[in-house]
Design an enzyme around this catalytic site. Structure first.
Site, PDB file in Angstrom:
ATOM      1  N   ARG A 248     -10.482  -5.416 -37.649  1.00  0.00           N
ATOM      2  CA  ARG A 248      -9.594  -6.569 -37.492  1.00  0.00           C
ATOM      3  C   ARG A 248      -8.721  -6.273 -36.293  1.00  0.00           C
ATOM      4  O   ARG A 248      -8.353  -5.114 -36.057  1.00  0.00           O
ATOM      5  CB  ARG A 248      -8.677  -6.733 -38.710  1.00  0.00           C
ATOM      6  CG  ARG A 248      -9.183  -7.578 -39.816  1.00  0.00           C
ATOM      7  CD  ARG A 248      -9.554  -8.967 -39.498  1.00  0.00           C
ATOM      8  NE  ARG A 248      -8.451  -9.939 -39.612  1.00  0.00           N
ATOM      9  CZ  ARG A 248      -8.551 -11.190 -39.228  1.00  0.00           C
ATOM     10  NH1 ARG A 248      -9.657 -11.638 -38.664  1.00  0.00           N
ATOM     11  NH2 ARG A 248      -7.527 -12.027 -39.377  1.00  0.00           N
ATOM     12  N   ARG A 279       4.246 -11.185 -39.304  1.00  0.00           N
ATOM     13  CA  ARG A 279       5.613 -10.672 -39.337  1.00  0.00           C
ATOM     14  C   ARG A 279       6.299 -10.832 -37.985  1.00  0.00           C
ATOM     15  O   ARG A 279       5.639 -10.992 -36.960  1.00  0.00           O
ATOM     16  CB  ARG A 279       5.683  -9.215 -39.806  1.00  0.00           C
ATOM     17  CG  ARG A 279       4.721  -8.272 -39.139  1.00  0.00           C
ATOM     18  CD  ARG A 279       4.811  -6.894 -39.802  1.00  0.00           C
ATOM     19  NE  ARG A 279       3.822  -5.991 -39.256  1.00  0.00           N
ATOM     20  CZ  ARG A 279       3.779  -4.691 -39.493  1.00  0.00           C
ATOM     21  NH1 ARG A 279       4.686  -4.133 -40.264  1.00  0.00           N
ATOM     22  NH2 ARG A 279       2.839  -3.953 -38.968  1.00  0.00           N
ATOM     23  N   TYR A 352      -7.936   4.033 -41.178  1.00  0.00           N
ATOM     24  CA  TYR A 352      -6.522   3.788 -40.890  1.00  0.00           C
ATOM     25  C   TYR A 352      -5.763   5.062 -41.243  1.00  0.00           C
ATOM     26  O   TYR A 352      -5.871   5.573 -42.366  1.00  0.00           O
ATOM     27  CB  TYR A 352      -5.948   2.616 -41.696  1.00  0.00           C
ATOM     28  CG  TYR A 352      -4.458   2.504 -41.424  1.00  0.00           C
ATOM     29  CD1 TYR A 352      -4.002   1.808 -40.321  1.00  0.00           C
ATOM     30  CD2 TYR A 352      -3.538   3.187 -42.219  1.00  0.00           C
ATOM     31  CE1 TYR A 352      -2.655   1.771 -40.013  1.00  0.00           C
ATOM     32  CE2 TYR A 352      -2.190   3.157 -41.916  1.00  0.00           C
ATOM     33  CZ  TYR A 352      -1.762   2.446 -40.812  1.00  0.00           C
ATOM     34  OH  TYR A 352      -0.430   2.431 -40.495  1.00  0.00           O
ATOM     35  N   ASP A 354      -1.896   7.013 -40.957  1.00  0.00           N
ATOM     36  CA  ASP A 354      -0.492   6.993 -40.531  1.00  0.00           C
ATOM     37  C   ASP A 354      -0.256   8.117 -39.527  1.00  0.00           C
ATOM     38  O   ASP A 354      -1.011   9.093 -39.474  1.00  0.00           O
ATOM     39  CB  ASP A 354       0.429   7.175 -41.746  1.00  0.00           C
ATOM     40  CG  ASP A 354       0.785   5.841 -42.387  1.00  0.00           C
ATOM     41  OD1 ASP A 354       0.811   4.821 -41.666  1.00  0.00           O
ATOM     42  OD2 ASP A 354       1.031   5.832 -43.602  1.00  0.00           O
TER      43      ASP A 354
HETATM   44  C1  FAD Z   1       0.151  -2.528 -36.181  1.00  0.00           C
HETATM   45  C2  FAD Z   1       0.206  -1.076 -36.551  1.00  0.00           C
HETATM   46  C3  FAD Z   1       1.350  -0.569 -37.133  1.00  0.00           C
HETATM   47  C4  FAD Z   1       1.417   0.780 -37.472  1.00  0.00           C
HETATM   48  N1  FAD Z   1       2.558   1.239 -38.058  1.00  0.00           N
HETATM   49  C5  FAD Z   1       2.649   2.541 -38.409  1.00  0.00           C
HETATM   50  C6  FAD Z   1       3.827   3.027 -39.041  1.00  0.00           C
HETATM   51  O1  FAD Z   1       4.793   2.302 -39.260  1.00  0.00           O
HETATM   52  N2  FAD Z   1       3.862   4.339 -39.397  1.00  0.00           N
HETATM   53  C7  FAD Z   1       2.800   5.188 -39.181  1.00  0.00           C
HETATM   54  O2  FAD Z   1       2.893   6.366 -39.519  1.00  0.00           O
HETATM   55  N3  FAD Z   1       1.677   4.742 -38.569  1.00  0.00           N
HETATM   56  C8  FAD Z   1       1.568   3.451 -38.187  1.00  0.00           C
HETATM   57  N4  FAD Z   1       0.429   2.991 -37.580  1.00  0.00           N
HETATM   58  C9  FAD Z   1      -0.680   3.941 -37.327  1.00  0.00           C
HETATM   59  C10 FAD Z   1      -0.537   4.664 -35.990  1.00  0.00           C
HETATM   60  O3  FAD Z   1      -0.624   3.747 -34.928  1.00  0.00           O
HETATM   61  C11 FAD Z   1      -1.664   5.707 -35.894  1.00  0.00           C
HETATM   62  O4  FAD Z   1      -1.494   6.674 -36.880  1.00  0.00           O
HETATM   63  C12 FAD Z   1      -1.731   6.458 -34.577  1.00  0.00           C
HETATM   64  O5  FAD Z   1      -1.594   5.618 -33.476  1.00  0.00           O
HETATM   65  C13 FAD Z   1      -3.065   7.159 -34.486  1.00  0.00           C
HETATM   66  O6  FAD Z   1      -3.089   8.016 -33.387  1.00  0.00           O
HETATM   67  P1  FAD Z   1      -4.490   8.345 -32.697  1.00  0.00           P
HETATM   68  O7  FAD Z   1      -4.193   9.365 -31.653  1.00  0.00           O
HETATM   69  O8  FAD Z   1      -5.503   8.664 -33.732  1.00  0.00           O
HETATM   70  O9  FAD Z   1      -4.975   6.959 -32.094  1.00  0.00           O
HETATM   71  P2  FAD Z   1      -4.413   6.062 -30.916  1.00  0.00           P
HETATM   72  O10 FAD Z   1      -2.941   5.970 -30.989  1.00  0.00           O
HETATM   73  O11 FAD Z   1      -5.173   4.795 -30.963  1.00  0.00           O
HETATM   74  O12 FAD Z   1      -4.813   6.881 -29.618  1.00  0.00           O
HETATM   75  C14 FAD Z   1      -6.147   6.947 -29.148  1.00  0.00           C
HETATM   76  C15 FAD Z   1      -6.115   6.777 -27.658  1.00  0.00           C
HETATM   77  O13 FAD Z   1      -7.426   6.989 -27.139  1.00  0.00           O
HETATM   78  C16 FAD Z   1      -7.599   6.135 -26.043  1.00  0.00           C
HETATM   79  N5  FAD Z   1      -9.029   5.959 -25.784  1.00  0.00           N
HETATM   80  C17 FAD Z   1      -9.937   5.364 -26.584  1.00  0.00           C
HETATM   81  N6  FAD Z   1     -11.142   5.364 -26.011  1.00  0.00           N
HETATM   82  C18 FAD Z   1     -11.001   5.983 -24.819  1.00  0.00           C
HETATM   83  C19 FAD Z   1     -11.894   6.272 -23.748  1.00  0.00           C
HETATM   84  N7  FAD Z   1     -13.176   5.891 -23.795  1.00  0.00           N
HETATM   85  N8  FAD Z   1     -11.419   6.925 -22.655  1.00  0.00           N
HETATM   86  C20 FAD Z   1     -10.105   7.287 -22.574  1.00  0.00           C
HETATM   87  N9  FAD Z   1      -9.224   7.010 -23.568  1.00  0.00           N
HETATM   88  C21 FAD Z   1      -9.663   6.375 -24.664  1.00  0.00           C
HETATM   89  C22 FAD Z   1      -6.926   4.843 -26.494  1.00  0.00           C
HETATM   90  O14 FAD Z   1      -6.608   4.025 -25.383  1.00  0.00           O
HETATM   91  C23 FAD Z   1      -5.704   5.389 -27.223  1.00  0.00           C
HETATM   92  O15 FAD Z   1      -4.572   5.447 -26.385  1.00  0.00           O
HETATM   93  C24 FAD Z   1       0.308   1.643 -37.242  1.00  0.00           C
HETATM   94  C25 FAD Z   1      -0.849   1.123 -36.659  1.00  0.00           C
HETATM   95  C26 FAD Z   1      -0.904  -0.229 -36.330  1.00  0.00           C
HETATM   96  C27 FAD Z   1      -2.161  -0.768 -35.750  1.00  0.00           C
END
Ligand code: FAD
Length: 370
Positions: A248, A279, A352, A354
């Site tokens: 989504r 929201r 998903y 956090d």
């Molecule tokens: C609307 C929303 C609200 C949220 N609220 C909360 C909250 O209140 N509290 C909480 O604890 N968590 C929250 N989260 C969850 C939180 O965003 C995640 O836990 C966190 O961002 C995950 O980190 P990550 O490093 O796994 O992924 P990401 O933050 O998505 O980082 C991955 C990165 O990899 C990059 N990437 C992907 N593919 C490539 C590629 N091919 N080449 C180069 N770079 C690439 C992306 O651009 C991205 O910047 C929320 C998520 C959403 C969607």
């Protein structure tokens, strides 16, 4: 090999791992396809206000190790998430607690609230819930479901609640106390200078290339590093060979308003189906203490609209139904055979997660590999 570790993605998973590897003396390169670091936790200072560009991010955890870990990169305030729900012209406290029940029914005591909820649950005569609607009603009764769950959930998933699987709502926390704190965790807060500063501090001294997509030069990058921490989409890594995983998506509409205070709270959910967004967040309330609001004559709000995901859209929420879980398992089987690539974070594991979970997982992988 030029690098010990190539880290694809400068979100929290990538940044924590990069920090740990760099600290241990490894040569690290971080590449990020967006124009900024911090992934979905990214905040941008606009008009003196830290704006959560990808939706409200509230840090909460009961893991003391993770909480202590993040303190070294930022000062956290004492923000406590206490969202409100707006249904038509009615306003309710969340999560469902004695304040909500008082607002709904004018009752005062936990017993009165329990009696009403139990009566509604019994009246619905649902023995085995077969869909989300039945599941929710069997947990909280009909009125909370109709006013505070139905419209919000249907907007979020773009589908009628009777057509959604019951597993989406496994439990719905109900509190029979007057407590509006959304989370049950021991620690909660927001980095005072924003998440971007926090991640910037993690990445200090590390080579980071922005606007650099791994897939633009996949082979070359793979040849440059001994090991790869990949936090992008797992299905994309394999060129969607089994088909794309479903998500989504969301879109965010930011507005600068010429007033001190728009809604008096950081988060208000719109649970009514007739309002297209789910929201509105008002960013200044994440950092101002709730007793006074900075009188700057301006505020920034963001409306969050759920939307279908299609190629090109940002994949926010994985759809972990049976079909996609089976599809993910196929990709995960390929991933487990990779000799030097680790699939991590929310996109690499199609889950998903956090922020505190992502940090914990990244620290675990660092302890295992470094
Ligand atoms: C609307 C929303 C609200 C949220 N609220 C909360 C909250 O209140 N509290 C909480 O604890 N968590 C929250 N989260 C969850 C939180 O965003 C995640 O836990 C966190 O961002 C995950 O980190 P990550 O490093 O796994 O992924 P990401 O933050 O998505 O980082 C991955 C990165 O990899 C990059 N990437 C992907 N593919 C490539 C590629 N091919 N080449 C180069 N770079 C690439 C992306 O651009 C991205 O910047 C929320 C998520 C959403 C969607």
């Amino acid at each position: 090999m030029t690098y010990d570790y190539l880290i694809v993605g400068a979100g929290l998973f990538g940044a924590v791992f990069a920090h740990e590897a760099h600290k241990k003396g490894h040569k690290v390169l971080v590449i990020e396809k967006r124009s900024h670091i911090a992934g979905n936790a990214y905040t941008q200072n606009m008009e003196g206000i830290e704006v959560h560009q990808y939706g409200a991010h509230i840090f909460h955890t009961s893991n003391r190790k993770v909480w202590d870990y993040v303190q070294q990169f930022a000062s956290f305030n004492r923000f406590t998430n206490s969202p409100l729900a707006r249904y038509q012209d009615e306003l309710y406290h969340l999560p469902f607690n004695m304040n909500t029940f008082h607002e709904l029914w004018g009752i005062i005591t936990p017993k009165e609230a329990m009696d009403i909820i139990q009566k509604q649950i019994a009246g619905a005569k649902i023995t085995t819930p077969t869909n989300l609607e039945e599941q929710a009603i069997s947990l909280v009764g009909t009125e909370i479901y109709e006013k505070l769950i139905k419209g919000y959930t249907e907007k979020q998933w773009g589908c009628e609640a009777t057509k959604l699987p019951s597993f989406i709502i496994r439990r719905l926390p109900i509190r029979y106390t007057y407590n509006n704190n959304y989370f049950n965790d021991d620690f909660q807060g927001i980095p005072v200078n924003g998440y971007t500063k926090l991640v910037k501090n993690m990445l200090e001294g590390i080579e980071v290339r922005l606007e650099t997509d791994f897939f633009a030069n996949k082979e070359e990058y793979c040849n440059q590093a001994n090991q790869i921490i990949y936090t992008g989409r797992i299905d994309q890594y394999y060129d969607h060979c089994f088909g794309p995983l479903a998500y989504r998506s969301l879109s965010f509409e930011h507005q600068l308003l010429a007033m001190d205070n728009y809604q008096g709270n950081a988060v208000i959910n719109y649970t009514d189906a007739s309002v297209p967004y789910t929201r509105i967040i008002e960013h200044k309330h994440f950092v101002s203490d709730s007793t006074h609001v900075v009188a700057s004559g301006k505020t920034i709000i963001t409306k969050e609209y759920p939307s279908p995901w299609q190629p090109g859209c940002e994949p926010y929420y994985p759809i972990n139904d049976a079909t996609n879980t089976a599809l993910y398992e196929q990709y995960a089987a390929l991933a487990s055979k990779e000799p030097k690539v680790f699939f991590c974070g929310r996109l690499g594991t199609y889950r998903y997660l956090d922020m505190h979970v992502v940090i914990e997982q990244s620290l675990q992988l660092a302890a295992q590999l470094l």
